[in-house]
Design an enzyme around this catalytic site. Structure first.
Site, PDB file in Angstrom:
ATOM      1  N   LYS A  13       1.011   2.768   8.238  1.00  0.00           N
ATOM      2  CA  LYS A  13       2.302   3.168   7.675  1.00  0.00           C
ATOM      3  C   LYS A  13       2.062   4.393   6.804  1.00  0.00           C
ATOM      4  CE  LYS A  13       2.300   0.628   3.416  1.00  0.00           C
ATOM      5  NZ  LYS A  13       3.045  -0.208   2.509  1.00  0.00           N
ATOM      6  N   GLU A  39       0.854  -1.179   0.000  1.00  0.00           N
ATOM      7  CA  GLU A  39       0.000   0.000   0.000  1.00  0.00           C
ATOM      8  C   GLU A  39       0.892   1.231   0.000  1.00  0.00           C
ATOM      9  OE1 GLU A  39      -3.171   0.045   2.897  1.00  0.00           O
ATOM     10  OE2 GLU A  39      -3.412  -2.108   2.713  1.00  0.00           O
ATOM     11  N   CYS A  82      -2.372  -6.939   5.784  1.00  0.00           N
ATOM     12  CA  CYS A  82      -1.676  -8.096   5.208  1.00  0.00           C
ATOM     13  C   CYS A  82      -0.891  -8.909   6.228  1.00  0.00           C
ATOM     14  CB  CYS A  82      -0.765  -7.624   4.087  1.00  0.00           C
ATOM     15  SG  CYS A  82      -1.669  -6.726   2.825  1.00  0.00           S
ATOM     16  N   ARG A  90      -6.329  -0.243   9.348  1.00  0.00           N
ATOM     17  CA  ARG A  90      -6.549  -1.603   9.853  1.00  0.00           C
ATOM     18  C   ARG A  90      -5.334  -2.072  10.653  1.00  0.00           C
ATOM     19  NH1 ARG A  90      -8.579  -4.462   4.469  1.00  0.00           N
ATOM     20  NH2 ARG A  90      -7.330  -2.783   3.571  1.00  0.00           N
TER      21      ARG A  90
HETATM   22  C1  UGA Z   1       2.801  -6.071   2.544  1.00  0.00           C
HETATM   23  C2  UGA Z   1       3.981  -6.567   1.678  1.00  0.00           C
HETATM   24  O1  UGA Z   1       5.108  -5.703   1.865  1.00  0.00           O
HETATM   25  C3  UGA Z   1       3.588  -6.602   0.198  1.00  0.00           C
HETATM   26  O2  UGA Z   1       4.650  -7.141  -0.570  1.00  0.00           O
HETATM   27  C4  UGA Z   1       2.347  -7.502   0.050  1.00  0.00           C
HETATM   28  O3  UGA Z   1       1.894  -7.579  -1.269  1.00  0.00           O
HETATM   29  C5  UGA Z   1       1.229  -6.929   0.898  1.00  0.00           C
HETATM   30  O4  UGA Z   1       1.672  -6.897   2.272  1.00  0.00           O
HETATM   31  C6  UGA Z   1       0.024  -7.830   0.743  1.00  0.00           C
HETATM   32  O5  UGA Z   1       0.054  -8.958   1.225  1.00  0.00           O
HETATM   33  O6  UGA Z   1      -0.910  -7.456   0.046  1.00  0.00           O
HETATM   34  P1  UGA Z   1       1.819  -3.662   3.182  1.00  0.00           P
HETATM   35  O7  UGA Z   1       1.017  -4.373   4.232  1.00  0.00           O
HETATM   36  O8  UGA Z   1       1.124  -2.690   2.295  1.00  0.00           O
HETATM   37  O9  UGA Z   1       2.536  -4.715   2.185  1.00  0.00           O
HETATM   38  O10 UGA Z   1       2.940  -2.828   3.932  1.00  0.00           O
HETATM   39  P2  UGA Z   1       4.488  -2.964   4.280  1.00  0.00           P
HETATM   40  O11 UGA Z   1       5.201  -1.835   3.662  1.00  0.00           O
HETATM   41  O12 UGA Z   1       4.997  -4.305   4.011  1.00  0.00           O
HETATM   42  O13 UGA Z   1       4.453  -2.704   5.861  1.00  0.00           O
HETATM   43  C7  UGA Z   1       3.766  -3.564   6.756  1.00  0.00           C
HETATM   44  C8  UGA Z   1       3.960  -3.146   8.181  1.00  0.00           C
HETATM   45  O14 UGA Z   1       5.285  -3.404   8.616  1.00  0.00           O
HETATM   46  C9  UGA Z   1       3.732  -1.665   8.464  1.00  0.00           C
HETATM   47  O15 UGA Z   1       3.008  -1.521   9.666  1.00  0.00           O
HETATM   48  C10 UGA Z   1       5.127  -1.095   8.617  1.00  0.00           C
HETATM   49  O16 UGA Z   1       5.167   0.038   9.449  1.00  0.00           O
HETATM   50  C11 UGA Z   1       5.848  -2.268   9.248  1.00  0.00           C
HETATM   51  N1  UGA Z   1       7.307  -2.269   9.022  1.00  0.00           N
HETATM   52  C12 UGA Z   1       7.807  -2.468   7.778  1.00  0.00           C
HETATM   53  C13 UGA Z   1       8.174  -2.087  10.103  1.00  0.00           C
HETATM   54  O17 UGA Z   1       7.740  -1.903  11.257  1.00  0.00           O
HETATM   55  N2  UGA Z   1       9.516  -2.127   9.878  1.00  0.00           N
HETATM   56  C14 UGA Z   1      10.035  -2.327   8.653  1.00  0.00           C
HETATM   57  O18 UGA Z   1      11.278  -2.369   8.531  1.00  0.00           O
HETATM   58  C15 UGA Z   1       9.162  -2.494   7.576  1.00  0.00           C
END
Ligand code: UGA
Length: 434
Positions: free
Chosen positions: A324, A155, A263, A331
């Site tokens: 994020k 996202e 996700c 959610r």
């Molecule tokens: C995630 C995956 O990154 C995508 O590749 C996948 O397609 C998607 O789920 C899905 O299943 O549809 P998304 O949930 O949009 O994407 O967001 P992310 O950027 O992956 O972040 C997820 C969470 O992890 C956020 O709350 C973010 O703040 C946290 N995060 C991420 C951390 O706390 N530390 C990090 O180093 C990276």
């Protein structure tokens, strides 16, 4: 080529608009007539940078259509994507009733050969289930193939992820279906995107494996941050030192408020359920989930430990509500949990988020929503950064300090240099840094 995308939610809409941009004629289908009417006026039901322009351009150029008429869309298409929701059920497993409903509808309208593709994140075995549902209900003699083509869209960066993916996964039994899918993705072939061609079950599992592994990485560094706090180490530097090892990689090693969104929480629980159903105890994923639950709960505990357990008459500014940056999705957002805990301790909350406030209003009735970060900090005793939106990275700290009643600063995304914030007179706390 004509394709149909069934389900015009997040995944369906991004997929449809991006394929249209590749020059394919796309019909996006949804059973929500109001949504389709709004899409026909280029009104996108959620915030995703760049998507409105993409939809408008491709619709105006006659490559992107929106309809509630599944039958018509399917009859015209060679490839039909199923991109409907798979919400989690009580036991963590994905609810497949929408996928199955769509499969039955497709079967009814199958008049010629089609490639039917699952794009939604679905448990292993769903492709087979869709195949048998369609086989049972299609007209005799009409042929079709099943493909699993999981999405990896983040996202807030979904268009970039679609246009320049790390890889494309195609799970199929039939060579004909693989050839059609490759043709559809030809623009990505030209930029040398790696393609992984495999069977349907493997493709389905890759999606859960990838999301679960990323969740493990985040929980690993979040647990590491606790240890850093105990021994006087800096988690950002530990992550950098680890991440420079090419076998580990620097991404998804940012310690913070805990992961949220639609996700990771859902897919890690579903992964556990799939594993358990097959007699495999996936302990590492279970540990990542519970580490994350602790991490999210600890945000408020950290604040209470510094400011005292009774926050009556205290006002706290919360910057960032979405799970994020660059999304309005709240959610499983750690900010919502934090706000509930702070309110339970008596605090009044002033919040600001660049795009998620409309979504948050219903979930957070007692919160005062503010004009901007400065407005939120006005008269507050503490400020908490919960989402690392770019506009929070370079705030005028002196101005904020002057407008606040007390000067507690909780940076739960490690956005600021501790020395710089302390030099402004703040009582500063971040995650896993001395
Ligand atoms: C995630 C995956 O990154 C995508 O590749 C996948 O397609 C998607 O789920 C899905 O299943 O549809 P998304 O949930 O949009 O994407 O967001 P992310 O950027 O992956 O972040 C997820 C969470 O992890 C956020 O709350 C973010 O703040 C946290 N995060 C991420 C951390 O706390 N530390 C990090 O180093 C990276």
């Amino acid at each position: 080529m004509h394709i149909a995308v069934i389900g015009s939610g997040y995944v369906g809409l991004v997929t449809g608009a991006c394929f249209a941009e590749f020059g394919v004629t796309v019909t996006c289908v949804d059973n929500d007539a109001e949504k389709i009417e709004r899409l026909n006026q280029y009104k996108i039901p959620f915030y995703e940078p760049g998507l409105e322009d993409l939809v408008r351009r491709n619709a105006e150029q006659g490559r992107l259509f929106f309809t509630t008429d599944l039958g018509a869309a399917v009859s015209e298409a060679l490839v039909v994507f199923i991109a409907v929701g798979t919400p989690p059920q009580e036991d963590g497993s994905a609810d497949l009733s929408y996928v199955e409903g769509v499969a039955r509808e497709i079967a009814k309208h199958l008049t010629s050969y089609k490639v039917i593709v699952t794009k939604s994140t679905v448990p292993v075995g769903t492709g087979e289930r869709v195949r048998s549902l369609i086989e049972a209900e299609r007209k005799e003699g009409v042929d079709f193939d099943i493909v699993s083509n999981p999405e990896f869209l983040r996202e807030g960066a979904a268009i970039e992820d679609f246009m320049r993916p790390n890889r494309v996964i195609i799970g199929a039994r039939s060579q004909q279906a693989v050839a059609i899918m490759k043709d559809l993705y030809r623009p990505l072939y030209l930029i040398e995107t790696p393609f992984v061609i495999t069977n349907v079950e493997t493709a389905e599992l890759i999606k859960y494996a990838a999301n679960s592994f990323l969740a493990v990485k985040i929980s690993f560094i979040n647990e590491m941050s606790r240890l850093c706090e105990q021994v006087g180490a800096d988690v950002n530097v530990v992550a950098k030192g680890m991440g420079l090892d090419g076998r580990i990689g620097a991404k998804f090693l940012h310690a913070g408020a805990g992961f949220g969104g639609s996700c990771f929480p859902k897919d890690t629980r579903a992964m556990l359920k799939i594993a358990a159903d097959h007699g495999v105890p996936f302990e590492i994923v279970r540990a990542a989930i519970s580490a994350n639950e602790r991490q999210v709960a600890r945000n408020a505990e950290r604040i209470l430990a510094v400011m005292g357990a009774d926050l009556k008459n205290m006002s706290i500014a919360v910057l960032g509500l979405s799970f994020k940056p660059n999304t309005d999705d709240i959610r499983e957002a750690p900010a919502l949990r934090l706000i509930g805990q702070l309110q339970a301790a008596g605090a009044a909350i002033r919040a600001y988020d660049p795009v998620a406030m409309d979504n948050a209003r219903n979930a957070l009735p007692e919160v005062r929503f503010c004009r901007d970060a400065y407005d939120a900090c006005q008269g507050a005793d503490a400020v908490v950064i919960m989402t690392e939106w770019n506009q929070f990275r370079n705030l005028d700290l002196a101005r904020i300090k002057k407008s606040m009643r007390s000067a507690f600063f909780f940076d739960f995304r490690n956005v600021y240099d501790p020395a710089k914030v302390r030099a402004e007179g703040f009582e500063y706390r971040s995650i896993g840094r001395p």
